[in-house]
Design a protein around this motif. Structure first.
Motif: not given
Length: 504
Positions: A384-388, A392-393, A419-420, A425-427
């Motif tokens: 799973r991907a998370v915001r690094a 800022r996303i 994407a949403q 959620e940051g993840i």
């Protein structure tokens, strides 16, 4: 018979001076309860439940205190930090060597200007080496840019304001650390709203009941002269007739301080005392106008769609378009109401372009305040991907776009939900469709996301790489927004849109 005005002001001045000395003096005794030293009425407080969007008290806070610009203690604003602080002292001091930081030290004398400021790497040494005659506080900015845990805490706190756009209104998270009873940075005001989240031991705060414009940050006469730290003078506070309130903020609680409210805090014991200052974006009108104009000038809003030529302000045609009856006048050199209305209509046509405003919001509210380095590991099918850290996303459902660190990504039906979830959620969930994998690969290449399992490791890698760049390279991009005393100006900066005041 009532006291003369000058007598009342003098009495208030004496009361303020005694209060400041009591709160700021270096002492070893521990204050056990607010009643022992309380001299002001209490700050209003409300209890916050989660989730904030379902919380009646959170709604009350927004209507009564946020819109009313009144201070308020939010009990239980972020309860998880009471039991599990996200940062240790060693972690914070390590980050202080690579992030904008300073040690604010109060000297042993009673002189109001007996302060000193140490910036950069040496701030930690100054803080650690404070002797019995001095009292220092270590202040570190932009912690949320390197530490995911702190970033998530900021999201939780700001969700009280705007549950749907908490991350959009965040400037940065500044952490101040004091380790002695009475440690304080003195009274000051900020030009924006701030949430002061308490972590570690409790902290006593004194805050004015509302804005005091005569004590605003730009009013030089209200501050102590010849002082390297921007602190308000006793006499200025007294003469302002500001109503002062008092409270003790416990770990997990947050104190909301509106713009231009006087406030100062004091550690109540000798244990480590952390205040997480969550700053709310408040750029000046000039900054907004200049930024939007620069952005719009590069977009189709300034193009004549009929022939591709540059769009011009033809005031004659704009006046005619108003379709108004106007009196003929021989005053050929006069600015008429029609001229004003035509100009307003032209400028309004740019601001009324919803697509233009949305794209400007997306790109400029996600511009990275720190250098974002590429992630180390590709995203496998089962990861799973998370915001690094530092990214800022934002997601725009109306235009089906994702903005990450100033870059726009056009979405499709196959990857919009993914994407949403990443933005909100940051993840994100595991990638399923090909378009999700393509988007993830692009975001990984930009350094906007990373693998969930490697997020904390990536933060440490970035710290090490930043350290290797050297303090001059790292702080060089931020020095323009800080004066020699460590006080920010109110303009754009490379570390956030409207830097946090260093005094919290």
């Amino acid at each position: 018979m009532s006291a003369a005005p000058h007598t009342r002001v003098r009495d208030v001045r004496v009361r303020v001076r005694l209060s400041l000395r009591r709160l700021c003096r270096r002492r070893s005794s521990v204050v056990h309860s607010s009643a022992e030293v309380s001299s002001y009425p209490p700050v209003d407080e409300i209890h916050v439940a989660r989730p904030a969007e379902d919380n009646t008290n959170a709604t009350l806070f927004r209507k009564k205190y946020l819109l009313g610009k009144k201070p308020c203690v939010l009990r239980g604003a972020c309860p998880q930090v009471a039991e599990n602080p996200p940062l240790t002292r060693s972690e914070l001091t390590s980050m202080a060597r690579i992030l904008p930081s300073r040690a604010l030290t109060r000297g042993p004398t009673e002189q109001p200007n007996d302060w000193s400021v140490t910036k950069g790497r040496h701030a930690v040494e100054t803080f650690e080496d404070s002797d019995d005659g001095k009292c220092s506080i270590l202040v570190v900015n932009n912690i949320d840019r390197l530490h995911l845990g702190v970033s998530k805490i900021a999201d939780d706190v700001l969700s009280i304001i705007d549950a749907s756009g908490a991350r959009m209104v965040l400037d940065d998270v500044q952490i101040s650390l004091g380790a002695r009873a009475g440690a304080s940075v003195g009274p000051h005001t900020d030009s924006y709203s701030v949430f002061l989240l308490q972590v570690g031991s409790p902290k006593r705060w004194v805050v004015s009941s509302g804005a005091v414009d005569s004590l605003a940050p730009h009013v030089d006469d209200a501050h102590v002269a010849d002082c390297p730290v921007r602190v308000l003078s006793d006499s200025a506070i007294a003469e302002s007739k500001a109503e002062l309130l008092e409270t003790v903020v416990q770990p997990g609680d947050a104190l909301y301080v509106p713009p231009h409210c006087v406030h100062y805090g004091s550690s109540v014991d000798d244990s480590d005392n952390y205040t997480y200052s969550v700053g709310v974006l408040a750029p000046s009108a000039q900054d907004v106008l200049l930024s939007f104009a620069a952005f719009a000038s590069e977009q189709a809003a300034f193009t004549n769609h009929a022939n591709g030529s540059t769009r011009r302000f033809d005031i004659v045609h704009e006046i005619a378009a108003l379709d108004e009856e106007r009196e003929m006048s021989a005053a050929h050199g006069t600015i008429s109401h029609a001229h004003v209305r035509a100009t307003q209509a032209f400028l309004r046509s740019l601001a009324d372009d919803e697509d233009l405003v949305r794209e400007w919001l997306g790109e400029h509210f996600t511009e990275a305040g720190m250098h974002v380095m590429p992630a180390r590991k590709p995203l496998d099918d089962d990861e799973r991907a998370v915001r690094a850290p530092g990214s800022r996303i934002l997601f725009d459902a109306a235009r089906s776009c994702l903005y990450a660190n100033g870059h726009k990504h056009t979405l499709s039906e196959d990857n919009a939900a993914w994407a949403q979830s990443l933005a909100d959620e940051g993840i994100a969930r595991r990638c399923v469709t090909d378009s999700e994998k393509v988007l993830a690969a692009s975001l990984l290449e930009e350094g906007a996301i990373c693998v969930a399992a490697d997020a904390e490791e990536l933060a440490r890698v970035r710290e090490e790489e930043t350290m290797q760049q050297g303090e001059d390279d790292w702080l060089g991009s931020t020095s323009s927004s800080w004066d020699m005393a460590g006080n920010p100006d109110d303009g754009w900066s490379d570390v956030g849109w409207g830097a946090d005041d260093p005094n919290d």
